[in-house]
Design a protein around this motif. Structure first.
Motif, PDB file in Angstrom:
ATOM      1  N   GLU A  33      28.602 -48.359  50.443  1.00 42.33           N
ATOM      2  CA  GLU A  33      28.840 -47.422  49.658  1.00 42.33           C
ATOM      3  C   GLU A  33      27.956 -47.096  48.386  1.00 42.33           C
ATOM      4  N   LYS A  34      27.872 -47.930  47.716  1.00 44.28           N
ATOM      5  CA  LYS A  34      26.775 -48.011  46.446  1.00 44.28           C
ATOM      6  C   LYS A  34      25.747 -47.654  46.859  1.00 44.28           C
ATOM      7  N   LYS A  35      25.138 -48.512  47.836  1.00 40.98           N
ATOM      8  CA  LYS A  35      23.636 -48.261  48.236  1.00 40.98           C
ATOM      9  C   LYS A  35      23.429 -46.679  48.646  1.00 40.98           C
ATOM     10  N   VAL A  36      24.471 -46.141  49.495  1.00 41.42           N
ATOM     11  CA  VAL A  36      24.363 -44.755  50.033  1.00 41.42           C
ATOM     12  C   VAL A  36      24.454 -43.574  49.046  1.00 41.42           C
ATOM     13  N   PHE A  37      25.498 -43.855  48.063  1.00 42.25           N
ATOM     14  CA  PHE A  37      25.413 -43.321  46.912  1.00 42.25           C
ATOM     15  C   PHE A  37      24.030 -43.175  46.048  1.00 42.25           C
ATOM     16  N   LYS A  38      23.405 -44.256  45.878  1.00 41.13           N
ATOM     17  CA  LYS A  38      22.158 -44.302  44.935  1.00 41.13           C
ATOM     18  C   LYS A  38      21.112 -43.594  45.665  1.00 41.13           C
ATOM     19  N   LYS A  39      21.029 -43.874  47.120  1.00 46.35           N
ATOM     20  CA  LYS A  39      20.158 -43.136  47.927  1.00 46.35           C
ATOM     21  C   LYS A  39      20.245 -41.661  47.811  1.00 46.35           C
ATOM     22  N   MET A  40      21.510 -41.029  47.726  1.00 46.43           N
ATOM     23  CA  MET A  40      21.839 -39.866  48.061  1.00 46.43           C
ATOM     24  C   MET A  40      21.281 -39.049  46.689  1.00 46.43           C
ATOM     25  N   VAL A  41      21.627 -39.501  45.439  1.00 49.30           N
ATOM     26  CA  VAL A  41      21.316 -39.129  44.165  1.00 49.30           C
ATOM     27  C   VAL A  41      19.739 -39.062  44.069  1.00 49.30           C
ATOM     28  N   LEU A  42      19.052 -40.139  44.754  1.00 48.51           N
ATOM     29  CA  LEU A  42      17.625 -40.408  44.451  1.00 48.51           C
ATOM     30  C   LEU A  42      16.820 -39.129  45.234  1.00 48.51           C
ATOM     31  N   ILE A  43      17.520 -38.759  46.637  1.00 44.66           N
ATOM     32  CA  ILE A  43      17.138 -37.583  47.328  1.00 44.66           C
ATOM     33  C   ILE A  43      17.356 -36.226  46.595  1.00 44.66           C
ATOM     34  N   TYR A  44      18.470 -36.074  45.821  1.00 45.38           N
ATOM     35  CA  TYR A  44      18.354 -35.065  44.970  1.00 45.38           C
ATOM     36  C   TYR A  44      17.641 -34.950  44.127  1.00 45.38           C
ATOM     37  N   CYS A  45      17.385 -36.231  43.267  1.00 46.35           N
ATOM     38  CA  CYS A  45      16.629 -35.887  42.166  1.00 46.35           C
ATOM     39  C   CYS A  45      15.105 -35.763  42.475  1.00 46.35           C
ATOM     40  N   SER A  98      16.842 -39.074  33.677  1.00 48.18           N
ATOM     41  CA  SER A  98      17.832 -39.813  32.822  1.00 48.18           C
ATOM     42  C   SER A  98      19.284 -39.292  33.407  1.00 48.18           C
ATOM     43  N   GLU A  99      19.390 -38.247  33.732  1.00 43.65           N
ATOM     44  CA  GLU A  99      20.605 -37.408  34.126  1.00 43.65           C
ATOM     45  C   GLU A  99      21.049 -38.094  35.353  1.00 43.65           C
ATOM     46  N   CYS A 100      20.268 -38.263  36.369  1.00 43.35           N
ATOM     47  CA  CYS A 100      20.615 -38.883  37.573  1.00 43.35           C
ATOM     48  C   CYS A 100      20.899 -40.300  37.531  1.00 43.35           C
ATOM     49  N   ARG A 101      20.175 -40.997  36.608  1.00 43.50           N
ATOM     50  CA  ARG A 101      20.587 -42.433  36.307  1.00 43.50           C
ATOM     51  C   ARG A 101      21.776 -42.597  35.750  1.00 43.50           C
ATOM     52  N   GLU A 102      22.099 -41.572  34.892  1.00 45.97           N
ATOM     53  CA  GLU A 102      23.569 -41.554  34.334  1.00 45.97           C
ATOM     54  C   GLU A 102      24.635 -41.362  35.393  1.00 45.97           C
ATOM     55  N   ILE A 103      24.369 -40.502  36.258  1.00 43.94           N
ATOM     56  CA  ILE A 103      25.284 -40.423  37.745  1.00 43.94           C
ATOM     57  C   ILE A 103      25.225 -41.592  38.457  1.00 43.94           C
ATOM     58  N   ILE A 104      24.189 -42.222  38.861  1.00 43.65           N
ATOM     59  CA  ILE A 104      24.324 -43.440  39.425  1.00 43.65           C
ATOM     60  C   ILE A 104      25.138 -44.693  38.986  1.00 43.65           C
ATOM     61  N   GLU A 105      24.777 -44.584  37.461  1.00 46.03           N
ATOM     62  CA  GLU A 105      25.567 -45.789  36.732  1.00 46.03           C
ATOM     63  C   GLU A 105      27.256 -45.287  36.871  1.00 46.03           C
ATOM     64  N   TYR A 106      27.492 -44.072  36.483  1.00 43.15           N
ATOM     65  CA  TYR A 106      28.898 -43.587  36.580  1.00 43.15           C
ATOM     66  C   TYR A 106      29.590 -43.771  38.062  1.00 43.15           C
ATOM     67  N   GLU A 166      29.913 -47.611  38.876  1.00 43.24           N
ATOM     68  CA  GLU A 166      31.154 -47.983  38.068  1.00 43.24           C
ATOM     69  C   GLU A 166      32.490 -47.582  38.611  1.00 43.24           C
ATOM     70  N   LYS A 167      32.502 -46.483  39.170  1.00 41.71           N
ATOM     71  CA  LYS A 167      33.734 -46.062  39.494  1.00 41.71           C
ATOM     72  C   LYS A 167      34.061 -46.717  40.825  1.00 41.71           C
ATOM     73  N   ILE A 168      33.061 -46.931  41.633  1.00 38.66           N
ATOM     74  CA  ILE A 168      33.252 -47.716  42.937  1.00 38.66           C
ATOM     75  C   ILE A 168      33.723 -49.121  42.408  1.00 38.66           C
ATOM     76  N   ASP A 169      33.059 -49.841  41.591  1.00 38.94           N
ATOM     77  CA  ASP A 169      33.399 -51.027  41.218  1.00 38.94           C
ATOM     78  C   ASP A 169      34.777 -51.253  40.607  1.00 38.94           C
ATOM     79  N   TYR A 218      36.880 -39.454  38.986  1.00 34.11           N
ATOM     80  CA  TYR A 218      35.694 -38.800  38.265  1.00 34.11           C
ATOM     81  C   TYR A 218      36.224 -37.712  37.274  1.00 34.11           C
ATOM     82  N   ASN A 219      35.708 -37.674  35.993  1.00 32.23           N
ATOM     83  CA  ASN A 219      35.960 -36.576  35.194  1.00 32.23           C
ATOM     84  C   ASN A 219      35.399 -35.257  35.831  1.00 32.23           C
ATOM     85  N   LYS A 220      36.032 -34.251  35.448  1.00 31.25           N
ATOM     86  CA  LYS A 220      35.662 -32.778  36.199  1.00 31.25           C
ATOM     87  C   LYS A 220      34.244 -32.629  36.047  1.00 31.25           C
TER      88      LYS A 220
END
Length: 100
Positions: free
Chosen positions: A8-20, A31-39, A42-45, A64-66
Protein backbone atom coordinates in the motif's frame (compact mmCIF):
# COMPACT_ATOMS: atom_id res chain seq x y z
CA UNK A 1 5.17 -4.84 9.05
CA UNK A 2 3.15 -7.01 6.74
CA UNK A 3 3.51 -7.22 3.01
CA UNK A 4 0.10 -5.66 2.36
CA UNK A 5 1.02 -2.45 4.18
CA UNK A 6 4.34 -2.28 2.33
CA UNK A 7 2.48 -2.71 -0.95
CA UNK A 8 0.00 0.00 0.00
CA UNK A 9 2.85 2.41 0.79
CA UNK A 10 4.56 1.56 -2.49
CA UNK A 11 1.36 2.14 -4.49
CA UNK A 12 0.68 5.40 -2.64
CA UNK A 13 4.16 6.70 -3.41
CA UNK A 14 3.96 5.69 -7.06
CA UNK A 15 0.59 7.40 -7.45
CA UNK A 16 1.93 10.64 -5.99
CA UNK A 17 4.95 10.41 -8.33
CA UNK A 18 2.66 9.97 -11.36
CA UNK A 19 0.70 13.03 -10.26
CA UNK A 20 3.82 15.12 -9.68
CA UNK A 21 5.38 14.14 -12.99
CA UNK A 22 2.24 15.12 -14.91
CA UNK A 23 1.00 18.11 -12.93
CA UNK A 24 4.27 19.63 -11.71
CA UNK A 25 6.48 18.40 -14.57
CA UNK A 26 8.98 16.84 -12.15
CA UNK A 27 10.75 13.48 -12.51
CA UNK A 28 11.47 13.49 -8.79
CA UNK A 29 8.85 14.60 -6.29
CA UNK A 30 8.64 18.33 -5.63
CA UNK A 31 8.62 19.53 -2.02
CA UNK A 32 4.80 19.54 -1.82
CA UNK A 33 4.54 15.99 -3.17
CA UNK A 34 7.39 14.79 -0.91
CA UNK A 35 5.42 16.17 2.04
CA UNK A 36 2.30 14.29 0.88
CA UNK A 37 4.28 11.04 0.51
CA UNK A 38 5.78 11.38 3.98
CA UNK A 39 2.39 12.25 5.48
CA UNK A 40 0.64 9.30 3.81
CA UNK A 41 3.31 6.79 4.78
CA UNK A 42 3.22 8.04 8.37
CA UNK A 43 -0.56 7.57 8.43
CA UNK A 44 -0.26 4.03 7.03
CA UNK A 45 2.45 3.18 9.59
CA UNK A 46 0.36 4.52 12.49
CA UNK A 47 -3.01 3.22 11.35
CA UNK A 48 -5.43 2.31 14.14
CA UNK A 49 -6.31 -0.94 12.34
CA UNK A 50 -2.66 -1.98 11.81
CA UNK A 51 -2.58 -5.45 10.19
CA UNK A 52 -6.30 -5.36 9.36
CA UNK A 53 -6.09 -1.92 7.80
CA UNK A 54 -8.65 -1.28 5.06
CA UNK A 55 -7.83 0.99 2.14
CA UNK A 56 -8.11 4.58 3.31
CA UNK A 57 -10.98 5.23 0.91
CA UNK A 58 -12.96 2.42 2.58
CA UNK A 59 -12.02 3.29 6.17
CA UNK A 60 -14.57 4.42 8.75
CA UNK A 61 -11.91 6.52 10.53
CA UNK A 62 -10.52 9.32 8.40
CA UNK A 63 -7.26 10.29 10.06
CA UNK A 64 -6.02 12.68 7.36
CA UNK A 65 -6.55 16.36 8.09
CA UNK A 66 -9.11 17.97 5.74
CA UNK A 67 -6.52 19.80 3.61
CA UNK A 68 -4.36 16.72 3.11
CA UNK A 69 -7.42 14.53 2.56
CA UNK A 70 -8.47 16.76 -0.36
CA UNK A 71 -4.96 16.73 -1.88
CA UNK A 72 -4.69 12.95 -1.64
CA UNK A 73 -8.19 12.48 -3.08
CA UNK A 74 -7.23 14.68 -6.06
CA UNK A 75 -4.01 12.70 -6.55
CA UNK A 76 -5.82 9.35 -6.40
CA UNK A 77 -8.49 10.56 -8.83
CA UNK A 78 -5.81 11.67 -11.30
CA UNK A 79 -3.33 8.82 -10.87
CA UNK A 80 -5.74 5.92 -10.38
CA UNK A 81 -6.69 5.51 -14.04
CA UNK A 82 -3.09 6.11 -15.17
CA UNK A 83 -1.14 3.83 -12.86
CA UNK A 84 -1.86 0.74 -14.95
CA UNK A 85 0.16 2.28 -17.80
CA UNK A 86 3.11 3.13 -15.55
CA UNK A 87 3.09 0.12 -13.21
CA UNK A 88 0.79 -2.61 -14.57
CA UNK A 89 1.88 -5.40 -12.21
CA UNK A 90 1.61 -3.28 -9.06
CA UNK A 91 -1.74 -1.82 -10.11
CA UNK A 92 -3.23 -5.25 -10.84
CA UNK A 93 -1.96 -6.57 -7.52
CA UNK A 94 -3.47 -3.54 -5.76
CA UNK A 95 -6.78 -4.01 -7.57
CA UNK A 96 -6.88 -7.69 -6.68
CA UNK A 97 -6.19 -7.00 -2.99
CA UNK A 98 -8.95 -4.36 -2.91
CA UNK A 99 -11.45 -6.97 -4.06
CA UNK A 100 -10.64 -9.32 -1.18
Amino acid sequence: MNNRLNTEKKVFKKMVLIYCKNKHQKNTPCSECREIIEYGIEKIDNCFYAEKKPFCSKCSIHCYNKNMQKKVKDIMRFSGPRIIFYHPFISLKHLFSSLL
